[in-house]
Design an enzyme around this catalytic site. Structure first.
Site, mmCIF file in Angstrom:
data_model
loop_
_atom_site.group_PDB
_atom_site.id
_atom_site.type_symbol
_atom_site.label_atom_id
_atom_site.label_comp_id
_atom_site.label_asym_id
_atom_site.label_seq_id
_atom_site.Cartn_x
_atom_site.Cartn_y
_atom_site.Cartn_z
ATOM 1 N N ASN A 9 0.871 -1.181 0.000
ATOM 2 C CA ASN A 9 0.000 0.000 0.000
ATOM 3 C C ASN A 9 0.906 1.227 0.000
ATOM 4 O OD1 ASN A 9 -1.806 2.044 0.483
ATOM 5 N ND2 ASN A 9 -2.342 1.400 2.566
ATOM 6 N N LYS A 11 0.135 4.225 -0.355
ATOM 7 C CA LYS A 11 -0.551 5.407 0.196
ATOM 8 C C LYS A 11 -0.351 6.630 -0.730
ATOM 9 C CE LYS A 11 0.020 3.422 4.740
ATOM 10 N NZ LYS A 11 -0.157 3.584 6.165
ATOM 11 N N HIS A 95 -9.721 0.790 4.890
ATOM 12 C CA HIS A 95 -8.430 0.983 5.568
ATOM 13 C C HIS A 95 -8.648 1.918 6.760
ATOM 14 C CE1 HIS A 95 -4.348 2.366 6.326
ATOM 15 N NE2 HIS A 95 -3.937 1.280 5.693
ATOM 16 N N GLU A 97 -7.077 4.356 7.832
ATOM 17 C CA GLU A 97 -6.930 5.792 7.547
ATOM 18 C C GLU A 97 -8.191 6.348 6.899
ATOM 19 O OE1 GLU A 97 -3.171 5.498 5.501
ATOM 20 O OE2 GLU A 97 -2.242 4.934 7.400
ATOM 21 N N GLU A 167 -5.767 -5.273 10.569
ATOM 22 C CA GLU A 167 -4.794 -4.207 10.736
ATOM 23 C C GLU A 167 -5.089 -3.446 12.022
ATOM 24 O OE1 GLU A 167 -2.717 -2.994 6.921
ATOM 25 O OE2 GLU A 167 -4.479 -1.746 7.083
ATOM 26 N N GLY A 173 1.956 2.065 10.840
ATOM 27 C CA GLY A 173 2.892 3.184 10.727
ATOM 28 C C GLY A 173 3.575 3.557 12.028
ATOM 29 N N SER A 213 3.028 -2.362 10.469
ATOM 30 C CA SER A 213 4.475 -2.392 10.706
ATOM 31 C C SER A 213 5.129 -3.716 10.336
ATOM 32 C CB SER A 213 4.782 -2.016 12.167
ATOM 33 O OG SER A 213 4.334 -0.696 12.429
ATOM 34 N N GLY A 234 2.559 -1.203 4.408
ATOM 35 C CA GLY A 234 2.536 0.215 4.097
ATOM 36 C C GLY A 234 3.948 0.734 3.876
ATOM 37 N N GLY A 235 4.509 1.344 4.909
ATOM 38 C CA GLY A 235 5.815 2.009 4.823
ATOM 39 C C GLY A 235 6.894 1.164 4.157
HETATM 40 C C1 PEP Z 1 -1.041 0.049 6.046
HETATM 41 O O1 PEP Z 1 -1.107 1.230 5.780
HETATM 42 O O2 PEP Z 1 -1.907 -0.734 5.601
HETATM 43 C C2 PEP Z 1 0.058 -0.419 6.868
HETATM 44 C C3 PEP Z 1 0.010 -1.634 7.328
HETATM 45 O O3 PEP Z 1 1.068 0.470 7.110
HETATM 46 P P1 PEP Z 1 2.489 0.153 7.795
HETATM 47 O O4 PEP Z 1 3.005 -1.127 7.174
HETATM 48 O O5 PEP Z 1 3.337 1.316 7.478
HETATM 49 O O6 PEP Z 1 2.234 -0.041 9.252
#
Ligand code: PEP
Length: 259
Positions: A9, A11, A95, A97, A167, A173, A213, A234-235
């Site tokens: 993802n 983002k 999600h 967010e 999640e 994040g 994470s 994500g990151g």
């Molecule tokens: C996400 O945005 O779905 C996510 C899991 O982010 P991160 O891996 O950065 O925690």
């Protein structure tokens, strides 16, 4: 038998040139992924470029959101029809967010899930509790509510075409992932619920990803849990080498799929 799936993802990061470069690096680093499927979800504006790079490769692409209507006066929205035109394979829906920053409701997410299915897209429905909800012992109540509402009105054949992601909001994040045991407990609970809502067979075939994470050094421990069928990243999906390592470490050991 469920083949692990790793979804990146991206983002709201990167322009078209960066997205193209990242997609190229992922494609070239995962020429023949064994025992794992990989999909990346760039920002909408980069989807055509990413589709061009990944076409014909084993790496799929998807979107981070979609509206429930096919078209109309919905300024700023993207319809599932538009995503189909870009040959998206899946769409991330619900999600955290979107839920927390943009106040998306369970009812809206449910309409989005149904619309995605109607257009042949695979919805990746995300559920997860906040830190406060976990502290209050509400984890199962929260994810159950989100799952039931997100899948409301769908029949078993439609649920079978969905993907789920657990999640925990506190892990997204933050650098603090759920432990494999914490995640596995919730995944098992969600699978039990799907068994109740659809059937045992659907629950056994449905892939439930963990997100929050995930990094190269924790991916293997998380995805070796029997109920964790890959990762929503994500990151760490923004750097090709780390993302490629996560994909490799999430692959089913010794074969294309895990039971
Ligand atoms: C996400 O945005 O779905 C996510 C899991 O982010 P991160 O891996 O950065 O925690």
């Amino acid at each position: 038998m469920r083949t692990p799936l790793v979804v990146g993802n991206w983002k709201m990061h990167g322009g078209i040139a960066e997205a193209r470069e990242l997609a190229l690096a992922v494609r070239d680093g995962l020429k023949r992924p064994r025992g794992v499927e990989v999909v990346v979800c760039p920002p909408f504006t980069a989807l055509p470029a990413v589709a061009e790079v990944l076409a014909g490769s084993p790496i799929g692409w998807g979107a981070q959101n979609a509206h429930w209507e096919d078209k109309g006066a919905f300024t700023g929205e993207i319809s599932p029809v538009m995503l189909v035109e870009l040959r998206c394979r899946l769409v991330i829906l619900g999600h955290s967010e979107r839920r927390h920053l943009f106040r998306e409701t369970d009812e809206e997410i449910n309409r989005k899930v149904a619309a995605a299915l109607r257009h042949g897209l695979t919805p990746l429905l995300c559920v997860g509790e906040t830190a406060e909800e976990r502290r209050q012992g509400l984890t199962f109540t929260v994810v159950e509510g989100q799952l039931r509402a997100g899948l409301a009105g769908l029949g078993s054949p439609q649920m079978e075409r969905c993907l789920l992601a657990y999640e925990p909001v506190w892990a997204i994040g933050t650098g603090v992932n759920a432990t494999p045991a914490q995640a596995a407990e919730v995944h098992g609970y969600l699978r039990g619920l799907v068994s109740e809502l659809a059937s045992k067979e659907v629950a056994q075939s449905l892939r439930i990803l963990y997100g929050g994470s995930v990094k190269a050094d924790n991916a293997a421990a998380l995805t070796q849990e029997p109920d964790i069928d890959g990762a929503l990243v994500g990151g760490a999906s923004l750097q090709a080498p780390g993302f490629i390592t996560i994909a490799r470490k999430s692959a089913a050991k010794g074969g294309p799929a895990k039971e």
